[in-house]
Design a protein around this motif. Structure first.
Motif, PDB file in Angstrom:
ATOM      1  N   GLY A  76      65.752  57.903   2.415  1.00  0.00           N
ATOM      2  CA  GLY A  76      66.745  56.843   2.252  1.00  0.00           C
ATOM      3  C   GLY A  76      66.483  55.567   3.030  1.00  0.00           C
ATOM      4  N   TYR A  77      65.497  55.559   3.925  1.00  0.00           N
ATOM      5  CA  TYR A  77      65.239  54.336   4.684  1.00  0.00           C
ATOM      6  C   TYR A  77      63.838  54.380   5.297  1.00  0.00           C
ATOM      7  N   ARG A  78      63.366  53.208   5.682  1.00  0.00           N
ATOM      8  CA  ARG A  78      62.118  53.140   6.444  1.00  0.00           C
ATOM      9  C   ARG A  78      62.434  52.588   7.830  1.00  0.00           C
ATOM     10  N   ARG A  79      61.619  52.989   8.794  1.00  0.00           N
ATOM     11  CA  ARG A  79      61.856  52.580  10.172  1.00  0.00           C
ATOM     12  C   ARG A  79      60.620  51.894  10.716  1.00  0.00           C
ATOM     13  N   GLU A  80      60.802  50.659  11.186  1.00  0.00           N
ATOM     14  CA  GLU A  80      59.702  49.889  11.757  1.00  0.00           C
ATOM     15  C   GLU A  80      59.882  49.830  13.274  1.00  0.00           C
ATOM     16  N   LYS A  81      58.857  50.220  14.016  1.00  0.00           N
ATOM     17  CA  LYS A  81      58.896  50.093  15.480  1.00  0.00           C
ATOM     18  C   LYS A  81      58.271  48.751  15.834  1.00  0.00           C
ATOM     19  N   MET A  82      59.056  47.903  16.514  1.00  0.00           N
ATOM     20  CA  MET A  82      58.632  46.527  16.731  1.00  0.00           C
ATOM     21  C   MET A  82      58.886  46.056  18.159  1.00  0.00           C
ATOM     22  N   VAL A  90      58.043  39.362  28.949  1.00  0.00           N
ATOM     23  CA  VAL A  90      59.091  40.377  28.778  1.00  0.00           C
ATOM     24  C   VAL A  90      59.348  40.563  27.288  1.00  0.00           C
ATOM     25  N   GLU A  91      59.144  41.778  26.796  1.00  0.00           N
ATOM     26  CA  GLU A  91      59.342  42.066  25.384  1.00  0.00           C
ATOM     27  C   GLU A  91      60.542  42.993  25.174  1.00  0.00           C
ATOM     28  N   ILE A  92      61.169  42.862  24.010  1.00  0.00           N
ATOM     29  CA  ILE A  92      62.257  43.756  23.610  1.00  0.00           C
ATOM     30  C   ILE A  92      61.698  44.768  22.623  1.00  0.00           C
ATOM     31  N   PRO A  93      61.700  46.047  22.969  1.00  0.00           N
ATOM     32  CA  PRO A  93      61.278  47.070  22.013  1.00  0.00           C
ATOM     33  C   PRO A  93      62.475  47.438  21.121  1.00  0.00           C
ATOM     34  N   PHE A  94      62.240  47.596  19.831  1.00  0.00           N
ATOM     35  CA  PHE A  94      63.346  47.961  18.948  1.00  0.00           C
ATOM     36  C   PHE A  94      62.836  48.632  17.681  1.00  0.00           C
ATOM     37  N   TYR A  95      63.750  49.351  17.050  1.00  0.00           N
ATOM     38  CA  TYR A  95      63.518  49.899  15.727  1.00  0.00           C
ATOM     39  C   TYR A  95      64.310  49.063  14.723  1.00  0.00           C
ATOM     40  N   LEU A  96      63.675  48.741  13.618  1.00  0.00           N
ATOM     41  CA  LEU A  96      64.355  48.104  12.492  1.00  0.00           C
ATOM     42  C   LEU A  96      64.429  49.126  11.371  1.00  0.00           C
ATOM     43  N   LEU A  97      65.645  49.440  10.941  1.00  0.00           N
ATOM     44  CA  LEU A  97      65.861  50.385   9.855  1.00  0.00           C
ATOM     45  C   LEU A  97      66.310  49.619   8.614  1.00  0.00           C
ATOM     46  N   ILE A  98      65.620  49.847   7.504  1.00  0.00           N
ATOM     47  CA  ILE A  98      65.927  49.156   6.250  1.00  0.00           C
ATOM     48  C   ILE A  98      66.200  50.201   5.169  1.00  0.00           C
ATOM     49  N   GLY A 151      74.202  51.619   4.235  1.00  0.00           N
ATOM     50  CA  GLY A 151      73.500  50.632   3.421  1.00  0.00           C
ATOM     51  C   GLY A 151      73.196  49.340   4.142  1.00  0.00           C
ATOM     52  N   TYR A 152      73.199  49.360   5.483  1.00  0.00           N
ATOM     53  CA  TYR A 152      72.959  48.157   6.267  1.00  0.00           C
ATOM     54  C   TYR A 152      71.567  48.184   6.890  1.00  0.00           C
ATOM     55  N   ALA A 153      71.006  47.004   7.084  1.00  0.00           N
ATOM     56  CA  ALA A 153      69.837  46.887   7.952  1.00  0.00           C
ATOM     57  C   ALA A 153      70.320  47.106   9.384  1.00  0.00           C
ATOM     58  N   VAL A 154      69.495  47.743  10.202  1.00  0.00           N
ATOM     59  CA  VAL A 154      69.916  48.087  11.555  1.00  0.00           C
ATOM     60  C   VAL A 154      68.828  47.707  12.547  1.00  0.00           C
ATOM     61  N   ILE A 155      69.241  47.107  13.658  1.00  0.00           N
ATOM     62  CA  ILE A 155      68.336  46.911  14.783  1.00  0.00           C
ATOM     63  C   ILE A 155      68.869  47.728  15.947  1.00  0.00           C
ATOM     64  N   ALA A 156      68.081  48.727  16.334  1.00  0.00           N
ATOM     65  CA  ALA A 156      68.412  49.580  17.480  1.00  0.00           C
ATOM     66  C   ALA A 156      67.387  49.289  18.570  1.00  0.00           C
ATOM     67  N   MET A 157      67.829  48.660  19.627  1.00  0.00           N
ATOM     68  CA  MET A 157      66.935  48.171  20.679  1.00  0.00           C
ATOM     69  C   MET A 157      67.108  48.951  21.969  1.00  0.00           C
ATOM     70  N   ASP A 158      66.127  48.861  22.843  1.00  0.00           N
ATOM     71  CA  ASP A 158      66.343  49.303  24.215  1.00  0.00           C
ATOM     72  C   ASP A 158      67.053  48.173  24.949  1.00  0.00           C
ATOM     73  N   VAL A 159      68.182  48.509  25.561  1.00  0.00           N
ATOM     74  CA  VAL A 159      68.911  47.551  26.379  1.00  0.00           C
ATOM     75  C   VAL A 159      68.182  47.394  27.701  1.00  0.00           C
ATOM     76  N   ARG A 160      68.134  46.176  28.198  1.00  0.00           N
ATOM     77  CA  ARG A 160      67.409  45.882  29.431  1.00  0.00           C
ATOM     78  C   ARG A 160      67.858  46.815  30.567  1.00  0.00           C
TER      79      ARG A 160
END
Length: 353
Positions: A76-82, A90-98, A151-160
């Motif tokens: 049902g979705y794909r997950r991009e690690k970005m 300083v980078e923000i690591p996150f998953y984008l779910l589409i 049915g939403y795009a999701v950004i799940a990030m690591d909080v600082r």
């Protein structure tokens, strides 16, 4: 040692309440001209005291430099690690779910996590053990999976301060977070972790706006506990947020941070000179806000949450009487955890879906 010679905290607090008026007490809106002027001035001041104004000024124009580490497909979705840049180095690591089904662009849900060592991993269901999975599902903390199923795009990030955004010194020792150490450093330079975390959320929205498969005209933010706090302050300070759903954090400062032991990351120097937590709701209004809370939450006692919500409701009714239903409190029959029952119907309604 007798009680009479110990520090008189109650008297001290009374002195503070009597001698430190809140500049942006919502009952004094006429002193600022009107609601819009009050909001503009309050938001500017809060942006300053959190250090967000300084961060934005010095890092405006910094390239996002997005990079993708992996793409994984699930039912049902794909997950991009970005990763994207937040500050130089300083980078923000996150998953984008589409979602794989439906026609984009998809409305966006940001899901900042709370005080768990493995941060974003739990929210996307990337559990390290059966025990972690059992605990997370019992508290309905697989929030990113819930959102993509809607049915939403999701950004799940690591909080600082957590997981990939924790300091090596704490990470290698297995500590939950680097909150205290990062907050001490932030304070010394006129910044706060709340301001830095709101900045990170803004950078993620900047990235989302570059994608043709995401609709950044409809953005919800929701998280639990510390993630609820990030959601709350992000919606207050970034007007691109359309719908705000903080879980297990909305209360009064007097009844929570000053009443129950809390992580240092909840503290903003001088906050009570500006406003109580319910005054900050006026920076979200009249945008839709749902406060989700457990009746047995000992970290943010429900009686103070109800008190804060009563003030929040007055603010919404005074600002836009016909939009007072945009402000809701949902009480779950449990403790300090997430309660999804009302969340997704509320977001769906206010996304116009």
């Amino acid at each position: 040692m007798t009680e009479s010679i110990l520090f008189a905290t109650s008297r001290y607090m009374q002195n503070l309440r009597e001698t430190v008026p809140r500049e942006f007490d919502y009952t004094r809106v006429p002193d600022h001209g009107d609601w819009k002027q009050w909001q503009r001035t309050f938001r500017d001041r809060l942006t300053e005291v959190t250090g967000l104004a300084h961060i934005r000024a010095h890092h405006r124009g910094l390239p996002l430099s997005p990079r993708t580490e992996e793409v994984t497909r699930f039912a049902g979705y794909r997950r991009e690690k970005m990763y994207i840049a937040s500050e130089p180095g300083v980078e923000i690591p996150f998953y984008l779910l589409i979602p794989e089904q439906g026609n984009g662009p998809f409305p966006l849900v940001l899901t900042p996590h709370g005080h768990g060592r493995r941060g974003k991993e739990v929210y996307v269901g990337n559990f390290s053990s059966d025990k972690e999975q059992e605990s997370a599902l019992a508290g309905e903390r697989d929030i990113a999976l819930q959102a993509v199923a809607e049915g939403y795009a999701v950004i799940a990030m690591d909080v600082r301060g957590f997981w990939e955004m924790s300091r090596e010194e704490e990470f290698v020792k297995g500590k939950t977070s680097s909150c205290d150490e990062l907050q001490k450093r932030a304070f010394l330079f006129g910044r706060t972790l709340i301001g830095e975390r709101v900045h990170d959320m803004g950078r993620l929205i900047d990235y989302a706006s570059m994608r043709t498969d995401i609709d950044t005209n409809r953005i919800a933010i929701t998280g639990n506990s510390g993630g609820g706090t990030v959601s709350f302050f992000t919606a207050a300070l970034d007007e691109r947020i359309s719908v705000c759903v903080p879980g297990s954090c909305f209360c009064t400062f007097v009844g929570s941070v000053m009443n129950v032991p809390h992580c240092l990351c909840n503290v903003i120097p001088g906050m009570m000179q500006l406003g109580e937590m319910y005054d900050i709701v006026g920076l979200i209004a009249p945008r839709p806000a749902l406060f989700v809370h457990g009746i047995h939450d000992h970290d943010f006692p429900i009686e103070y949450t109800r008190e804060a919500f009563a003030h929040a409701k007055i603010i919404y009714e005074a600002m836009e009487p016909h939009l007072s239903e945009h402000c809701e409190l949902f009480e779950g029959n449990g403790g300090h955890r997430y309660y999804k029952e009302r969340v997704w119907p509320f977001i769906r309604h206010h996304f116009g879906l």
